[in-house]
Design a protein around this motif. Structure first.
Motif, mmCIF file in Angstrom:
data_model
loop_
_atom_site.group_PDB
_atom_site.id
_atom_site.type_symbol
_atom_site.label_atom_id
_atom_site.label_comp_id
_atom_site.label_asym_id
_atom_site.label_seq_id
_atom_site.Cartn_x
_atom_site.Cartn_y
_atom_site.Cartn_z
ATOM 1 N N ARG A 6 0.717 -1.122 -0.085
ATOM 2 C CA ARG A 6 0.069 -0.128 -0.086
ATOM 3 C C ARG A 6 0.742 1.263 0.147
ATOM 4 N N LEU A 7 1.924 1.310 0.839
ATOM 5 C CA LEU A 7 2.895 2.473 0.848
ATOM 6 C C LEU A 7 3.667 2.739 -0.438
ATOM 7 N N GLU A 8 4.176 1.616 -1.212
ATOM 8 C CA GLU A 8 4.629 1.514 -2.831
ATOM 9 C C GLU A 8 3.428 2.228 -3.692
ATOM 10 N N LEU A 9 2.210 1.529 -3.507
ATOM 11 C CA LEU A 9 1.480 2.252 -4.496
ATOM 12 C C LEU A 9 1.258 3.775 -4.281
ATOM 13 N N LYS A 10 1.078 4.279 -3.190
ATOM 14 C CA LYS A 10 0.852 5.443 -2.610
ATOM 15 C C LYS A 10 1.922 6.377 -3.075
ATOM 16 N N LYS A 11 3.272 5.931 -2.694
ATOM 17 C CA LYS A 11 4.421 6.500 -3.225
ATOM 18 C C LYS A 11 4.644 6.749 -4.617
ATOM 19 N N PHE A 12 4.249 5.650 -5.403
ATOM 20 C CA PHE A 12 4.305 5.820 -7.027
ATOM 21 C C PHE A 12 3.178 6.050 -7.521
ATOM 22 N N SER A 13 2.678 7.283 -7.905
ATOM 23 C CA SER A 13 1.389 7.658 -8.711
ATOM 24 C C SER A 13 1.240 6.981 -10.009
ATOM 25 N N LEU A 14 0.312 5.731 -10.034
ATOM 26 C CA LEU A 14 0.203 5.086 -11.197
ATOM 27 C C LEU A 14 -0.582 5.708 -12.277
ATOM 28 N N GLY A 15 -1.243 6.645 -12.154
ATOM 29 C CA GLY A 15 -1.972 7.587 -12.912
ATOM 30 C C GLY A 15 -1.234 7.448 -14.631
ATOM 31 N N TRP A 16 -0.191 7.636 -14.736
ATOM 32 C CA TRP A 16 0.438 7.639 -16.125
ATOM 33 C C TRP A 16 0.362 6.136 -16.642
ATOM 34 N N TYR A 17 0.244 4.902 -15.721
ATOM 35 C CA TYR A 17 0.289 3.551 -16.187
ATOM 36 C C TYR A 17 -1.139 3.382 -16.728
ATOM 37 N N ILE A 18 -2.270 3.919 -15.989
ATOM 38 C CA ILE A 18 -3.602 3.515 -16.512
ATOM 39 C C ILE A 18 -3.906 4.266 -17.764
ATOM 40 N N ARG A 19 -3.463 5.608 -17.790
ATOM 41 C CA ARG A 19 -3.565 6.357 -19.061
ATOM 42 C C ARG A 19 -2.835 5.779 -20.216
ATOM 43 N N GLY A 20 -1.813 5.174 -19.930
ATOM 44 C CA GLY A 20 -0.826 4.443 -21.168
ATOM 45 C C GLY A 20 -1.511 3.162 -21.524
ATOM 46 N N LEU A 72 8.453 0.231 -15.059
ATOM 47 C CA LEU A 72 7.632 0.183 -13.708
ATOM 48 C C LEU A 72 8.899 -0.174 -12.779
ATOM 49 N N ILE A 73 9.777 -1.217 -13.279
ATOM 50 C CA ILE A 73 11.057 -1.765 -12.748
ATOM 51 C C ILE A 73 12.118 -0.597 -12.588
ATOM 52 N N ALA A 74 12.131 0.266 -13.799
ATOM 53 C CA ALA A 74 12.913 1.405 -13.931
ATOM 54 C C ALA A 74 12.745 2.406 -12.614
ATOM 55 N N LYS A 75 11.239 2.527 -12.697
ATOM 56 C CA LYS A 75 10.753 3.605 -11.901
ATOM 57 C C LYS A 75 10.835 3.316 -10.230
ATOM 58 N N MET A 76 10.429 1.900 -9.958
ATOM 59 C CA MET A 76 10.432 1.732 -8.544
ATOM 60 C C MET A 76 11.378 1.107 -7.943
ATOM 61 N N VAL A 77 12.448 0.558 -8.880
ATOM 62 C CA VAL A 77 13.761 -0.164 -8.354
ATOM 63 C C VAL A 77 14.933 0.643 -8.685
ATOM 64 N N ILE A 78 15.293 0.574 -10.178
ATOM 65 C CA ILE A 78 16.321 0.951 -10.665
ATOM 66 C C ILE A 78 16.653 2.441 -10.292
ATOM 67 N N GLU A 79 15.833 3.466 -10.522
ATOM 68 C CA GLU A 79 16.081 4.550 -10.105
ATOM 69 C C GLU A 79 16.481 5.025 -8.516
ATOM 70 N N ILE A 106 4.176 -5.791 -6.750
ATOM 71 C CA ILE A 106 3.143 -4.932 -7.360
ATOM 72 C C ILE A 106 3.312 -4.913 -8.917
ATOM 73 N N ILE A 107 4.795 -4.959 -9.345
ATOM 74 C CA ILE A 107 5.197 -4.925 -10.763
ATOM 75 C C ILE A 107 4.706 -6.049 -11.521
ATOM 76 N N ALA A 108 4.691 -7.335 -10.850
ATOM 77 C CA ALA A 108 4.095 -8.513 -11.366
ATOM 78 C C ALA A 108 2.653 -8.550 -11.517
ATOM 79 N N MET A 109 2.133 -8.188 -10.502
ATOM 80 C CA MET A 109 0.501 -8.179 -10.346
ATOM 81 C C MET A 109 -0.030 -7.285 -11.389
ATOM 82 N N LEU A 110 0.715 -5.921 -11.494
ATOM 83 C CA LEU A 110 0.167 -5.007 -12.425
ATOM 84 C C LEU A 110 0.269 -5.574 -13.873
#
Length: 229
Positions: A6-20, A72-79, A106-110
């Motif tokens: 839940r904290l990770e989902l709150k931290k990284f806004s996924l609006g761009w992912y849904i729009r994409g 997602l991996i780049a944004k949530m882990v690598i960066e 989160i990445i796998a489930m999304l």
């Protein structure tokens, strides 16, 4: 673990992912109609059964969202590793393995859910439109649609696993280009197709790549305590 997710989902806004994802669904649907229309007009008859349409849509959807997974991996882990902001999370009284595991879950489930829903949306809309405009000379029954849905679930799970392969290449030098570039390589290998043979539905390859992705994720989680940031 759920709290971390839940904290990770709150931290990284996924609006761009849904729009994409929505834009990608529209683009895949339009491309599907265009390709089948051109093939029918030229009389090639490549799409003689409903399975052919599902396979083409499934291949395009999985290829698209494997690349999305790499982003997602780049944004949530690598960066976070590259900018060392993950040190803040590692300073909390929380097991490092759980932190990394929550990100990868989160990445796998999304990826899994988006592939599943996108397949059903694009394929469903195609056959609804086909019922009125006869784009292809066949229709699909509800029973056939649900049979294909079972296959979609299987291939979506395999794609979610194989999408994690990009983690290995990204973590080597904390490189975003390497992360996304490796996902494109996976797409070329796993979703190439020609008139005589298609990798899209070649189960041994899909399962093999999924297994490699899961092993890479497991290794990343297991070794996180020993990593020198």
């Amino acid at each position: 673990m759920l709290q971390l997710i839940r904290l990770e989902l709150k931290k990284f806004s996924l609006g761009w992912y849904i729009r994409g994802a929505l834009i990608s669904n529209l683009a895949i649907a339009i491309l599907t109609y265009f390709v089948i229309y051109i093939e029918n007009k030229e009389g090639d008859l490549m799409f003689t059964m409903y399975e052919d349409v599902f396979d083409m849509i499934g291949g395009m959807v999985r290829a698209t969202f494997i690349v999305f997974a790499a982003v997602l991996i780049a944004k949530m882990v690598i960066e976070e590793y590259r900018n060392k902001t993950i040190l803040i999370m590692f300073s909390y009284p929380v097991n490092r393995k759980k932190i990394i595991a929550s990100k990868l879950i989160i990445i796998a489930m999304l990826t899994f859910m988006t592939i599943l829903l996108s397949n059903m949306i694009v394929a469903g809309s195609f056959f609804i439109i086909n019922a009125y405009f006869s784009i292809v000379p066949f229709s699909v029954t509800p029973h056939q649609f649900w049979e294909e849905t079972i296959k979609i679930i299987f291939f979506a799970a395999a794609a979610a696993g194989s999408s994690l392969i990009a983690l290995y290449f990204g973590m080597r030098k904390y490189s975003v280009p390497a992360t996304i570039g490796s996902s494109l390589l996976i797409v070329v290998i796993a979703y190439s197709s020609n008139p005589t043979f298609s990798m899209v539905t070649f189960i041994p390859l899909q399962l093999g790549l999924a297994a490699i992705g899961v092993l890479i994720a497991y290794s990343a989680i297991r070794n996180v305590e020993r990593e020198d940031l």
